[in-house]
Design a protein around this motif. Structure first.
Motif, PDB file in Angstrom:
ATOM      1  N   SER A 259      94.213 -33.627 -33.860  1.00 31.04           N
ATOM      2  CA  SER A 259      93.073 -33.036 -32.987  1.00 31.04           C
ATOM      3  C   SER A 259      92.964 -33.619 -31.718  1.00 31.04           C
ATOM      4  O   SER A 259      91.861 -33.303 -31.004  1.00 31.04           O
ATOM      5  N   ASP A 260      93.756 -34.702 -31.425  1.00 30.40           N
ATOM      6  CA  ASP A 260      93.437 -35.336 -30.478  1.00 30.40           C
ATOM      7  C   ASP A 260      93.965 -34.673 -29.147  1.00 30.40           C
ATOM      8  O   ASP A 260      94.911 -34.181 -28.955  1.00 30.40           O
ATOM      9  N   ARG A 261      93.075 -34.290 -28.036  1.00 34.12           N
ATOM     10  CA  ARG A 261      93.287 -33.374 -27.247  1.00 34.12           C
ATOM     11  C   ARG A 261      94.185 -34.062 -26.274  1.00 34.12           C
ATOM     12  O   ARG A 261      95.220 -33.027 -25.613  1.00 34.12           O
ATOM     13  N   ARG A 262      94.154 -34.913 -25.885  1.00 31.72           N
ATOM     14  CA  ARG A 262      95.092 -35.783 -24.855  1.00 31.72           C
ATOM     15  C   ARG A 262      96.393 -35.874 -25.258  1.00 31.72           C
ATOM     16  O   ARG A 262      97.320 -35.710 -24.532  1.00 31.72           O
TER      17      ARG A 262
ATOM     18  N   THR B 105     102.390 -31.141 -24.928  1.00 30.30           N
ATOM     19  CA  THR B 105     102.556 -29.749 -24.500  1.00 30.30           C
ATOM     20  C   THR B 105     103.583 -29.811 -23.030  1.00 30.30           C
ATOM     21  O   THR B 105     104.427 -29.050 -22.693  1.00 30.30           O
ATOM     22  N   LEU B 106     102.870 -30.770 -22.242  1.00 29.29           N
ATOM     23  CA  LEU B 106     103.737 -30.766 -21.032  1.00 29.29           C
ATOM     24  C   LEU B 106     105.201 -31.404 -21.216  1.00 29.29           C
ATOM     25  O   LEU B 106     105.829 -31.205 -20.430  1.00 29.29           O
ATOM     26  N   LEU B 107     105.164 -32.022 -22.345  1.00 26.29           N
ATOM     27  CA  LEU B 107     106.666 -32.729 -22.554  1.00 26.29           C
ATOM     28  C   LEU B 107     107.721 -31.612 -22.870  1.00 26.29           C
ATOM     29  O   LEU B 107     108.604 -31.331 -22.458  1.00 26.29           O
ATOM     30  N   VAL B 108     107.208 -30.682 -23.702  1.00 26.75           N
ATOM     31  CA  VAL B 108     107.988 -29.572 -24.147  1.00 26.75           C
ATOM     32  C   VAL B 108     108.266 -28.646 -22.755  1.00 26.75           C
ATOM     33  O   VAL B 108     109.436 -28.087 -22.547  1.00 26.75           O
ATOM     34  N   ALA B 109     107.130 -28.491 -22.051  1.00 29.75           N
ATOM     35  CA  ALA B 109     107.238 -27.614 -20.999  1.00 29.75           C
ATOM     36  C   ALA B 109     108.199 -28.183 -19.852  1.00 29.75           C
ATOM     37  O   ALA B 109     108.974 -27.727 -19.228  1.00 29.75           O
ATOM     38  N   THR B 110     108.061 -29.559 -19.871  1.00 32.83           N
ATOM     39  CA  THR B 110     109.192 -30.196 -18.965  1.00 32.83           C
ATOM     40  C   THR B 110     110.616 -29.909 -19.526  1.00 32.83           C
ATOM     41  O   THR B 110     111.444 -29.726 -18.570  1.00 32.83           O
ATOM     42  N   GLY B 111     110.916 -29.882 -20.525  1.00 31.61           N
ATOM     43  CA  GLY B 111     112.073 -29.617 -21.193  1.00 31.61           C
ATOM     44  C   GLY B 111     112.727 -28.402 -21.032  1.00 31.61           C
ATOM     45  O   GLY B 111     113.875 -28.180 -20.716  1.00 31.61           O
ATOM     46  N   ASN B 112     111.628 -27.387 -20.970  1.00 38.20           N
ATOM     47  CA  ASN B 112     111.933 -26.221 -20.923  1.00 38.20           C
ATOM     48  C   ASN B 112     112.453 -25.725 -19.213  1.00 38.20           C
ATOM     49  O   ASN B 112     113.110 -25.090 -18.961  1.00 38.20           O
TER      50      ASN B 112
END
Length: 381
Positions: free
Chosen positions: A85-88, A94-101
């Protein structure tokens, strides 16, 4: 959620793994060994996603970057969002997966520059991870809400059971009190009357009958006391079976109320009233003073109890609340005045209650005093 130990259906554990394996098989068909190995390592890692979701996400990232295990990365991201549940932390994942994509494999500055100016590439790289994370949090919140609703339902059921037990205990204690104060009193009068009859009569048959009545009355009292003891034990820790309050207890009630009260109580009022009338008058004053403490703290109160002909007049007036006074946080069920009205009407009296023009409140009751009395017989002779 974190720390869940409940058993899950097999399809929840293996269904996403099978889907990721199918996606990897399609994606790696024309690829070199490195992307192929990264994709199936990512698929195998998904088996442990429910225990170590962050580690699994990191293991799937090379396959996301190489384009060979896109679905495995989204499943891992969904699991992180579902179990953490930690938002940070969720934003970083999410940014990590988006960067990989978004990054091309193999890295090429020309391809990177093209993707940086292609809106559809940015939308696809960022949108799908955000959707996976949002779906995971939505499912987590739904599960938390369902769990809290279940706890609330169970808590209310427990409260209902406790309330039912308390009501039952109060009913038993009240029944024991009534039996002690009323029934036992009446049986005692029967015993006294029988004793007086046995003493004053000279007829042998009458003496025997009176003696039988007295013996039965004494036996009934013993059984009644035993029954009262049983009801008291079943009724829990209720108060002692002391007599119910009378008008003579009003000064004590007023002194203990800690209110600014101007009381005028006719000491000669209701000298021959039935105890039910006195008890009703006491309860009216008691409930009115309780309402003043609840709804008009610091208000000045006037209490008037007097007898006019065959009627007992009870009046309680209070002014508006003192703004500087701190109200008492007392529970209010809204049934006190209704119960008093019913009690007064059952006695054949009149009851009114309502606000005054100055912001205060007034309660008045008129009770008949000509109810028949039961007096104890003389035992002299």
């Amino acid at each position: 959620m974190k720390g869940e130990t409940r058993s899950r259906p097999l399809w929840i554990t293996f269904g996403p793994v099978v889907a990721a394996a199918a996606d990897a098989a399609v994606a790696t068909a024309p690829m070199s060994p490195a992307p192929w190995a990264a994709s199936y390592v990512a698929v195998a890692a998904l088996l442990g996603r429910l225990r170590t979701p962050l580690s699994v996400l990191l293991i799937t990232w090379p396959g996301v970057f190489m384009g060979s295990s896109w679905l495995a990365g989204l499943i891992a991201l969904y699991t992180v969002a579902r179990l953490r549940s930690d938002r940070r932390l969720l934003v970083l994942c999410t940014l990590l997966v988006a960067t990989g994509n978004f990054l091309p494999y193999p890295l090429s500055m020309g391809e990177l520059a093209y993707r940086a100016t292609d809106f559809s590439s940015i939308e696809n790289a960022v949108g799908t991870p955000m959707a996976a994370a949002a779906l995971g949090r939505a499912i987590a919140l739904r599960s938390e809400l369902a769990a809290r609703l279940h706890e609330l339902t169970e808590g209310r059921a427990r409260e209902h059971r406790l309330l039912s037990e308390q009501v039952l205990a109060a009913e038993r204690a009240q029944l024991a009190r009534e039996m002690h104060d009323v029934v036992a009193h009446q049986v005692s009068l029967i015993s006294l009357q029988a004793g007086a009859l046995r003493t004053n009569t000279t007829d042998p048959a009458t003496k025997d009958t009176a003696n039988t009545i007295r013996t039965l009355a004494v036996r009934t009292l013993d059984e009644l006391r035993h029954m009262v003891g049983v009801l008291r034990a079943a009724g829990g820790t209720s108060g002692e079976l002391t007599p119910q309050p009378r008008l003579t207890d009003l000064p004590r009630l007023i002194s203990e109320s800690e209110l600014d009260i101007d009381a005028e109580i006719d000491e000669q009022a209701c000298t021959r009233c039935h105890e039910t009338v006195e008890r009703a008058a006491f309860r009216i004053v008691q409930e009115a003073l309780t309402n003043v403490r609840k709804h008009a703290p610091g208000a000045k109160v006037q209490v008037r109890v007097r007898q006019e002909n065959d009627e007992l007049q009870v009046e309680i007036h209070n002014g508006p609340a003192d703004p500087a006074a701190v109200p008492l946080q007392l529970p209010s069920g809204g049934h006190g005045l209704v119960g008093l009205s019913e009690r007064v009407h059952l006695l054949g009296g009149f009851f009114t209650a309502g606000p005054r023009a100055d912001g205060g409140f007034v309660v008045t009751a008129t009770l008949p005093t000509d109810m028949p009395l039961i007096t104890q017989p003389s035992t002299r002779g």
